[in-house]
Design a protein around this motif. Sequence first.
Motif, mmCIF file in Angstrom:
data_model
loop_
_atom_site.group_PDB
_atom_site.id
_atom_site.type_symbol
_atom_site.label_atom_id
_atom_site.label_comp_id
_atom_site.label_asym_id
_atom_site.label_seq_id
_atom_site.Cartn_x
_atom_site.Cartn_y
_atom_site.Cartn_z
ATOM 1 N N LEU A 59 0.785 -1.220 0.000
ATOM 2 C CA LEU A 59 0.000 0.000 0.000
ATOM 3 C C LEU A 59 0.822 1.277 0.000
ATOM 4 N N SER A 60 1.714 1.422 0.980
ATOM 5 C CA SER A 60 2.271 2.728 1.301
ATOM 6 C C SER A 60 3.547 3.037 0.535
ATOM 7 N N CYS A 61 3.738 4.328 0.301
ATOM 8 C CA CYS A 61 4.985 4.842 -0.254
ATOM 9 C C CYS A 61 6.089 4.697 0.792
ATOM 10 N N GLY A 62 7.288 4.331 0.331
ATOM 11 C CA GLY A 62 8.401 4.135 1.254
ATOM 12 C C GLY A 62 8.941 5.422 1.847
ATOM 13 N N ILE B 34 10.768 0.567 -7.880
ATOM 14 C CA ILE B 34 12.102 0.655 -8.460
ATOM 15 C C ILE B 34 12.455 -0.698 -9.042
ATOM 16 N N ARG B 35 12.820 -0.714 -10.306
ATOM 17 C CA ARG B 35 13.079 -1.965 -11.021
ATOM 18 C C ARG B 35 14.125 -2.808 -10.289
ATOM 19 N N GLY B 36 13.873 -4.106 -10.208
ATOM 20 C CA GLY B 36 14.830 -5.026 -9.611
ATOM 21 C C GLY B 36 14.865 -5.000 -8.096
ATOM 22 N N THR B 37 13.961 -4.253 -7.469
ATOM 23 C CA THR B 37 13.908 -4.173 -6.006
ATOM 24 C C THR B 37 12.475 -4.329 -5.539
ATOM 25 N N ASP B 38 12.302 -4.354 -4.217
ATOM 26 C CA ASP B 38 10.967 -4.378 -3.628
ATOM 27 C C ASP B 38 10.575 -3.008 -3.088
ATOM 28 N N GLN C 217 8.851 0.406 -2.983
ATOM 29 C CA GLN C 217 7.654 0.992 -3.560
ATOM 30 C C GLN C 217 7.583 2.474 -3.219
ATOM 31 N N LEU C 218 7.165 3.276 -4.183
ATOM 32 C CA LEU C 218 7.129 4.721 -4.009
ATOM 33 C C LEU C 218 5.813 5.285 -4.519
ATOM 34 N N LEU D 170 3.577 0.145 -10.479
ATOM 35 C CA LEU D 170 3.316 -0.917 -9.509
ATOM 36 C C LEU D 170 1.967 -1.552 -9.804
ATOM 37 N N ARG D 171 1.973 -2.857 -10.024
ATOM 38 C CA ARG D 171 0.740 -3.600 -10.286
ATOM 39 C C ARG D 171 0.681 -4.779 -9.325
ATOM 40 N N PRO D 172 0.115 -4.562 -8.135
ATOM 41 C CA PRO D 172 0.109 -5.631 -7.126
ATOM 42 C C PRO D 172 -0.737 -6.834 -7.516
ATOM 43 N N GLN D 173 -1.753 -6.616 -8.342
ATOM 44 C CA GLN D 173 -2.669 -7.705 -8.664
ATOM 45 C C GLN D 173 -3.112 -7.613 -10.108
ATOM 46 N N LYS D 174 -3.236 -8.761 -10.744
ATOM 47 C CA LYS D 174 -3.696 -8.822 -12.130
ATOM 48 C C LYS D 174 -4.775 -9.889 -12.223
#
Length: 555
Positions: free
Chosen positions: A343-346, A357-361, A363-364, A386-390
């Motif tokens: 959910l939240s921005c880091g 950020i590509r290649g990491t976990d 989230q922003l 960011l696409r948490p669910q598809k």
Amino acid sequence: MFNITNHVVDCGGAKTTITDNGRLNIKVEKPEMMTTSPHWRRPAYKTRDTKAKIQECHATPSLNIVIQVVGSRGDIQPFVALGLALARAGHRIRIATHGTFKEFVETHGLEFFNIGGDPKRLMAYMMQNSGTQASGQIFWTNYLISTPYTVHLLLSSAYTPPPELEEFLNGPSPIYIGFGSIIVDDPKKLTLLLLEAIELAGVRAIISQGWGELGSEDLVIPPNVHFIGSCPHDWIFEKVSCVVHHGGAGTTAAAMACGKPSIVVPFFGDQPFWGSMIAKIGAGPKPIPFKKLTAPDLAAAISAALEPEIKQRAMELGEQIRNESGVDAGVTSFHHHLEHSNLSCGIVSSLPAAWKIRGTDIQLGSTGVALLVNRGLLSTDKIELLRPQKYDLNIGPRDPFSGMAFAFIDSAAEISGGLGHFGASTQELFRSIFEKGSVHSGKRSAFASSMEGIGKASINVVRAPIDISFAFTQGLHNAPKLWGDHHVELPETVEGIPTGLTAASKELVFGVYNGFHSLIMFPGQFAAHRGKRFDILPGLGFGTASCITKSLSGK
């Protein structure tokens, strides 16, 4: 001319520059302002629920939520109630639905987005194709709010009745008859049936014309019947003795909340379910399907609904529902099912994450990305959406043979279209060659168009065997559902070679496993469902069929 290019505006810690390409470059000098400024504070979560649920809501960042609803007023209204509760919880809500309901949505202070479509035509189509199910393509969303079947989402209405209705309500309590958004082929015939049933039951009645335009014909209306136009259910249901309706989720909930017995005349969709539930809990007689509706049966159902036992049961349920807070329960359920790790921005935890950020976990949120980019700590080519669910709505054909047939038809249509395009373009090419004053570039254009047509046909000739075999496999995958084996997993989504290899490896392993699982478990399940011990032999046959189809299809 006033030139605003490269004009800098200082907004107390945030500098905005209008660049020469028309974009705004916002540089935040004081990041802490975003968590202390009143503009960034979320409103308190006003709810009648427990303190723990309030704290849970505060742990959820403010989200931009779009609630998309297709259907009638009864479908839209519960989502407006839920949207208002979510807005009180600090979220930004936009209702995406038909343009017909724009005023209704905006009157309640929610944002509106028009998805197009005419709900009246939709209802007419559903009446003609009651067994049709919608299909669609893959789509992406952060969070999905489904139709609120498990809680009552009620929306209070302010309504001033016309004098004629007020005068009619001064007499003995009438019954209410209305089928909302349902559109029938012969409204006059249905109106006459209703009038006959009212006469047989010996009651007074209010009939809502609805989208079906009941009572619009030149008919002799008896004095014990009054036709009305649009009227809020929560207002009119309080004034009647029982409700005859189509069994829509919204209408059913409104009737129950008002403590009134329901007589359900289902047409399609989930309406038979709600009718059976009403009868099961004792708040009304058994539903009467519209195709079997007769005046004597409806009159008997009205008399049954007005019996003291059913009226008392409906009153008890109404009191129970009114003591609940359906919208608060809906908000709590929504927050409970969120994956808070996504959910939240880091950086700004009060804002939702929208980028990764590509290649990491990591989230922003959009603000966090802007801060890092402006300070030179992050490049935009290093981030992705960011696409948490598809969700994949394309579940394939129901059996292998229809799958092959439709795939063959689609392939033949594509090939024919390509050949037709080639023929038309070639004809145009020769015409441009032999006609006087033809332009050379026109010849090249016609030639390229003809090659495009033959290319399209050729590609589909090559693809046809693949598409047909794939449809056959998907049909095998879904076939066990035909005999009641619902232990069928959703197909893997393939978007390229890597995902294709992953899907193939999973299906190879799980296909055989699920096949033998059905061979062992389904015979007993089939017998238990039928309630007969000796039905284990047919179940064994179906289990064997499931084992074969799942093993061959891969799942």
